[in-house]
Design a protein around this motif. Structure first.
Motif, PDB file in Angstrom:
ATOM      1  N   LEU A 185      43.398  35.439  33.806  1.00 27.44           N
ATOM      2  CA  LEU A 185      42.214  35.344  32.949  1.00 27.44           C
ATOM      3  C   LEU A 185      40.992  34.805  33.690  1.00 27.44           C
ATOM      4  CD1 LEU A 185      43.963  33.847  29.791  1.00 27.44           C
ATOM      5  CD2 LEU A 185      42.820  36.077  29.878  1.00 27.44           C
ATOM      6  N   SER A 186      41.145  34.523  34.974  1.00 25.58           N
ATOM      7  CA  SER A 186      40.082  33.832  35.724  1.00 25.58           C
ATOM      8  C   SER A 186      39.370  34.752  36.707  1.00 25.58           C
ATOM      9  CB  SER A 186      40.671  32.637  36.480  1.00 25.58           C
ATOM     10  OG  SER A 186      41.267  31.718  35.583  1.00 25.58           O
ATOM     11  N   ASP A 187      38.091  34.480  36.875  1.00 24.81           N
ATOM     12  CA  ASP A 187      37.295  35.187  37.883  1.00 24.81           C
ATOM     13  C   ASP A 187      37.394  34.505  39.232  1.00 24.81           C
ATOM     14  OD1 ASP A 187      35.737  37.159  36.057  1.00 24.81           O
ATOM     15  OD2 ASP A 187      35.495  35.211  35.085  1.00 24.81           O
ATOM     16  N   ILE A 188      37.511  33.178  39.223  1.00 22.52           N
ATOM     17  CA  ILE A 188      37.577  32.377  40.442  1.00 22.52           C
ATOM     18  C   ILE A 188      38.824  31.508  40.368  1.00 22.52           C
ATOM     19  CG2 ILE A 188      36.452  30.557  41.803  1.00 22.52           C
ATOM     20  CD1 ILE A 188      33.773  31.501  40.516  1.00 22.52           C
ATOM     21  N   HIS A 215      46.930  39.260  40.934  1.00 25.31           N
ATOM     22  CA  HIS A 215      47.191  38.833  39.550  1.00 25.31           C
ATOM     23  C   HIS A 215      45.941  38.891  38.674  1.00 25.31           C
ATOM     24  CE1 HIS A 215      51.081  37.427  41.050  1.00 25.31           C
ATOM     25  NE2 HIS A 215      51.451  37.335  39.791  1.00 25.31           N
ATOM     26  N   GLY A 216      44.825  39.388  39.223  1.00 28.57           N
ATOM     27  CA  GLY A 216      43.654  39.620  38.391  1.00 28.57           C
ATOM     28  C   GLY A 216      42.419  38.823  38.714  1.00 28.57           C
ATOM     29  N   ALA A 217      42.508  37.843  39.600  1.00 28.10           N
ATOM     30  CA  ALA A 217      41.327  37.057  39.947  1.00 28.10           C
ATOM     31  C   ALA A 217      40.320  37.911  40.714  1.00 28.10           C
ATOM     32  CB  ALA A 217      41.725  35.845  40.791  1.00 28.10           C
ATOM     33  N   GLY A 218      39.040  37.602  40.544  1.00 25.15           N
ATOM     34  CA  GLY A 218      38.008  38.320  41.287  1.00 25.15           C
ATOM     35  C   GLY A 218      37.759  37.721  42.649  1.00 25.15           C
ATOM     36  N   THR A 219      37.849  36.389  42.732  1.00 24.26           N
ATOM     37  CA  THR A 219      37.652  35.658  43.988  1.00 24.26           C
ATOM     38  C   THR A 219      38.705  34.579  44.085  1.00 24.26           C
ATOM     39  OG1 THR A 219      35.254  36.015  43.908  1.00 24.26           O
ATOM     40  CG2 THR A 219      36.042  34.265  45.364  1.00 24.26           C
TER      41      THR A 219
END
Length: 314
Positions: A185-188, A215-219
């Protein structure tokens, strides 16, 4: 930025050595989320914090302290149902200090989805979470996941520091399940090597960063202590050197300082590598002073530390 989580009264001896031989103590505060919030406030950003505190002198002290650092505390709740958490930390000349928690059944552990000020938490650019809050109780776990979900729906940037505290979890399986849900659920995502090993079974920083992205993180920014950090965003992966510190006084809180530095830079529009450089500097600066928040720098102090401004002593 807004954040939510438990902050405790921190009690530590006035002298170094084993706690059982200490007779005089001093008081401060400790909480990963408020460490980050205070760090961002000192760097000039608007920050808010939600939590539950006991209706007791300790709760009053914590709210007063955090508000005095420029963090908005208007949504913080007080309850008669449970006390404010307390932790004791030994002082040692070398190595990690021993920490003793008295937080089971604390006021913050009563946080739940029903109490969550969702409108407040989604009225910002960034939401910062850690893996400590969902470990406090099932209701805290549900509240943390709900906050992340609502922030994502609102188009906010979600930042997550795993901050693994195995003593707080009923099992490693439950810990990993919850942490990976929050990573997705996180971007960072801002793990350390030990946290990466606990979640992904590897101590290779590049592999940890890649696993976060998978797992879905952007950074993903993997903290390496004095060696710096590895930052990856799906297009590039880079190692960013750390800062030499002549003498480490207290390493506790350096990771929270790192998060504050990284988020401050991203809010200001800097790229991931530049933000990691700033994060390394804030984290290093934090180790030069005893206490969880005392070493978090102001903008002027940070500029002097990285050589962008001359120090004026008188």
């Amino acid at each position: 930025m807004v954040t939510l989580g438990e902050t405790m009264v921190l009690v530590y001896p006035s002298t170094t050595g084993p706690m059982k031989h200490a007779h005089e103590f001093e008081k401060s505060l400790a909480g990963a989320e408020t460490n980050v919030a205070i760090g961002l406030a000192r760097l000039g950003h608007d920050v808010g914090w939600y939590s539950k505190l006991g209706t007791d002198p300790h709760g009053e002290y914590l709210e007063f302290f955090v508000r005095g650092e420029g963090v908005d505390t208007t949504t913080v709740e007080f309850t008669d149902e449970a006390p404010t958490g307390i932790m004791f930390k030994e002082r040692r000349e070398f190595g990690e200090p021993a920490v003793h928690y008295y937080r089971h059944g604390s006021a913050a552990s009563l946080m739940s989805p029903d109490d969550l000020p969702v409108d407040y938490l989604t009225n910002a650019e960034y939401l910062h979470l850690t893996g400590i809050t969902p470990a406090l109780s099932e209701s805290c776990r549900d509240a943390t996941l709900l906050a992340a979900e609502r922030a994502t729906e609102a188009g906010m940037t979600v930042s997550f520091d795993p901050n693994v505290r195995r003593k707080l979890w009923e099992s490693d399986e439950r810990m990993r399940e919850t942490m990976l849900d929050l990573v997705s659920l996180s971007d960072i995502v801002l793990p350390g090597i030990e946290e990466g090993a606990a979640l992904f079974g590897t101590d290779d920083p590049e592999a940890i960063a890649a696993a976060c992205l998978d797992h879905g993180a952007g950074t993903a920014v993997v903290k390496l202590g004095a060696a710096g950090a590895v930052v990856a965003d799906g297009s590039t992966t880079e190692r960013v050197s750390g800062y030499d510190v002549e003498r480490v006084v207290d390493p506790v809180g350096a990771g929270d300082g790192f998060a504050a530095g990284f988020l401050a830079s991203r809010i200001e529009g800097q790229g991931p590598v530049e933000a990691t450089e700033t994060a390394n500097a804030v984290g290093a600066f934090a180790t030069t002073v005893a206490g969880d928040t005392e070493g978090l720098p102001t903008r002027k102090e940070l500029d002097v530390f990285v050589g962008e401004r001359d120090a004026v002593r008188r």
